[in-house]
Design an enzyme around this catalytic site. Structure first.
Site, PDB file in Angstrom:
ATOM      1  N   ARG A 124       0.746  -1.129  -0.025  1.00 44.30           N
ATOM      2  CA  ARG A 124      -0.116   0.140  -0.168  1.00 44.30           C
ATOM      3  C   ARG A 124       0.713   1.270   0.048  1.00 44.30           C
ATOM      4  O   ARG A 124       0.468   2.392   0.553  1.00 44.30           O
ATOM      5  CB  ARG A 124      -1.040  -0.161   1.088  1.00 44.30           C
ATOM      6  CG  ARG A 124      -2.036  -1.024   1.093  1.00 44.30           C
ATOM      7  CD  ARG A 124      -2.964  -0.928   2.339  1.00 44.30           C
ATOM      8  NE  ARG A 124      -4.023  -1.949   2.319  1.00 44.30           N
ATOM      9  CZ  ARG A 124      -4.556  -2.392   3.187  1.00 44.30           C
ATOM     10  NH1 ARG A 124      -4.214  -1.865   4.434  1.00 44.30           N
ATOM     11  NH2 ARG A 124      -5.372  -3.288   3.237  1.00 44.30           N
ATOM     12  N   ARG A 172      -2.714   6.105  -0.235  1.00 42.69           N
ATOM     13  CA  ARG A 172      -2.634   5.884   1.274  1.00 42.69           C
ATOM     14  C   ARG A 172      -2.135   7.130   1.997  1.00 42.69           C
ATOM     15  O   ARG A 172      -2.947   8.099   2.391  1.00 42.69           O
ATOM     16  CB  ARG A 172      -2.374   4.688   2.109  1.00 42.69           C
ATOM     17  CG  ARG A 172      -2.853   3.346   1.139  1.00 42.69           C
ATOM     18  CD  ARG A 172      -4.400   3.369   1.644  1.00 42.69           C
ATOM     19  NE  ARG A 172      -4.712   3.092   3.026  1.00 42.69           N
ATOM     20  CZ  ARG A 172      -5.048   2.011   3.716  1.00 42.69           C
ATOM     21  NH1 ARG A 172      -5.389   0.960   2.892  1.00 42.69           N
ATOM     22  NH2 ARG A 172      -5.288   1.951   4.900  1.00 42.69           N
ATOM     23  N   ARG A 201      -5.993  12.001  -6.596  1.00 40.75           N
ATOM     24  CA  ARG A 201      -7.116  11.064  -6.600  1.00 40.75           C
ATOM     25  C   ARG A 201      -8.245  12.100  -6.166  1.00 40.75           C
ATOM     26  O   ARG A 201      -9.530  11.544  -6.303  1.00 40.75           O
ATOM     27  CB  ARG A 201      -7.213  10.169  -5.511  1.00 40.75           C
ATOM     28  CG  ARG A 201      -6.567   8.856  -5.846  1.00 40.75           C
ATOM     29  CD  ARG A 201      -7.540   7.614  -6.216  1.00 40.75           C
ATOM     30  NE  ARG A 201      -9.016   7.775  -6.003  1.00 40.75           N
ATOM     31  CZ  ARG A 201      -9.339   7.058  -4.835  1.00 40.75           C
ATOM     32  NH1 ARG A 201      -8.639   6.255  -3.919  1.00 40.75           N
ATOM     33  NH2 ARG A 201     -10.975   7.228  -4.488  1.00 40.75           N
ATOM     34  N   ASP A 227      -6.716  -2.563  -7.268  1.00 42.05           N
ATOM     35  CA  ASP A 227      -7.212  -2.925  -6.357  1.00 42.05           C
ATOM     36  C   ASP A 227      -7.605  -4.519  -6.506  1.00 42.05           C
ATOM     37  O   ASP A 227      -7.845  -4.966  -7.671  1.00 42.05           O
ATOM     38  CB  ASP A 227      -8.665  -2.489  -5.886  1.00 42.05           C
ATOM     39  CG  ASP A 227      -9.222  -2.915  -4.624  1.00 42.05           C
ATOM     40  OD1 ASP A 227      -9.115  -2.259  -3.637  1.00 42.05           O
ATOM     41  OD2 ASP A 227     -10.257  -3.703  -4.620  1.00 42.05           O
ATOM     42  N   TYR A 268     -15.242 -12.005  -0.272  1.00 41.20           N
ATOM     43  CA  TYR A 268     -15.659 -10.804  -0.764  1.00 41.20           C
ATOM     44  C   TYR A 268     -17.031 -11.117  -1.510  1.00 41.20           C
ATOM     45  O   TYR A 268     -18.094 -10.424  -1.244  1.00 41.20           O
ATOM     46  CB  TYR A 268     -14.944  -9.804  -1.621  1.00 41.20           C
ATOM     47  CG  TYR A 268     -14.065  -9.046  -0.666  1.00 41.20           C
ATOM     48  CD1 TYR A 268     -14.493  -8.182   0.066  1.00 41.20           C
ATOM     49  CD2 TYR A 268     -12.715  -9.092  -0.803  1.00 41.20           C
ATOM     50  CE1 TYR A 268     -13.519  -7.300   1.052  1.00 41.20           C
ATOM     51  CE2 TYR A 268     -11.805  -8.373  -0.157  1.00 41.20           C
ATOM     52  CZ  TYR A 268     -12.145  -7.619   0.870  1.00 41.20           C
ATOM     53  OH  TYR A 268     -11.327  -6.523   1.253  1.00 41.20           O
TER      54      TYR A 268
END
Length: 352
Positions: free
Chosen positions: A35, A39, A48, A84, A159
């Site tokens: 990451r 972040r 972003r 992702d 998920y």
């Protein structure tokens, strides 16, 4: 099988990261952070701004900029592609979104055999933005390796079955225990999708790939061996012919470390709960290790960070190969300067 473009570049292959992943002598212990692309970086938040997470993953120029930011700022030894783990699921038409503060949310969870039909094969045409972004990045990075990645079949299944993040994985385990054949078919389908996604990245220039099995620590070793290992092995075997290092990482996997290596990884990622010398004993010979500073230590001040880092470097002294990393991802409120100092400290302490 198409060969990896990364194998054609001698300077790239001589990088500290790839040498460590292969268990070869290195000029210093290489460092990168899970990451790291985003972040905690203010330049990431600016890039972003106003762009939803999944949309940002499909904009090649934005992906390239975010991937490069930590390389420029921290001087890490490898970049990791900004994406992702649910991107390939979105690419094949699964109705999902990444909700801020929650994570991936699936509109219609997959829990029956009829639901399997929604998981079609992934083709390179589904993710042309990945190929384009890798092209931009490999030209910019030069001799700095670029790590591709994907979610492991178990975590993707979790998920899909839960409908989103889960603390107890009750729906996942109910399916795994209650309908073992459907579970096996689901993981096999996801293994094919994951392998296809990794192949796109390798053929576009990835120097290594990492499979994230974020939730697999919820399983016992016996359950992992019986219900997960075959699908994970299928992914690793599918990309074995490319010759790029394959990294396997999960959270809370101290009891599974040997199995993670057995699945086919060349490098086994270790979270902060197991010292690296003990992890090496559990994994066995022939594998490099990656890890394993607790991300929370970065909030404790420079002296504490250096003390804990020194402990890790000492524990790694006799490893066949060591890539320094955190034991999980960079926390969002981490001071970026602490990461920069950590890279410099590891490089300085291990310079040969």
């Amino acid at each position: 099988m198409t060969t990896s473009p990364a194998l054609q570049d001698p300077a790239l292959q001589d990088s500290a990261f790839l040498r460590a992943a292969r268990g070869e002598p290195v000029p210093h212990t290489p460092v990168w952070f899970m990451r790291q692309a985003g972040r905690s970086l203010p330049e990431y938040l600016k890039a972003r701004e106003g762009v939803p997470m999944l949309e940002s993953c499909t904009r090649p120029e934005l992906v390239a900029e975010i991937t490069l930011q930590p390389v420029r700022r921290h001087g890490v030894d490898a970049a990791i592609y900004f994406s992702d783990i649910v991107v390939p699921l979105k690419a094949i038409g699964i109705d999902l979104d990444i909700k801020p503060g929650v994570g991936p949310v699936i509109a219609n969870p997959i829990r029956t055999r009829a639901d399997l039909a929604r998981l079609r094969d992934l083709t390179p045409e589904d993710v042309t933005y990945v190929t384009e972004a890798f092209g931009l990045l490999t030209r910019e990075l030069g001799a700095t390796p670029l790590i591709g990645f994907a979610g492991a079949p178990f975590t993707l299944a979790s998920y899909l079955v839960e409908g989103g993040p889960s603390r107890n994985h009750e729906h996942t385990k109910a399916l795994m225990y209650g309908d073992p054949q459907l579970w096996a078919d689901l993981l096999d389908r996801l293994a094919g999708i994951t392998a296809a996604f990794l192949k796109v990245q390798i053929e576009a220039g990835a120097s290594a790939v990492q499979i994230f099995d974020s939730w697999v620590g919820a399983l016992s070793p016996a359950d992992y061996r019986r219900s997960v290992l075959p699908a994970s092995r299928k992914v690793f075997e599918a990309v074995s012919g490319y010759g790029v290092p394959r990294i396997h990482f999960g959270v809370g996997t101290g009891e599974l470390l040997g199995l993670l290596g057995e699945a086919g990884a060349d490098v086994v990622g270790v979270d902060w709960r197991v010292p690296l010398d003990e992890a090496a004993r559990r994994v066995g010979p022939g594998k490099a290790l990656q890890g394993n500073l607790d991300p929370a230590v970065l909030f404790a001040g420079r002296e504490a960070v250096e003390t804990k880092t020194r402990e890790i470097l000492d524990a790694a002294a006799d490893l066949e190969g060591h890539v320094f990393n955190l034991g999980h991802g960079v926390l969002p409120t981490t001071d970026p300067d602490a990461l920069t100092r950590l890279v410099e400290y590891v490089h300085t302490q291990t310079a040969r």
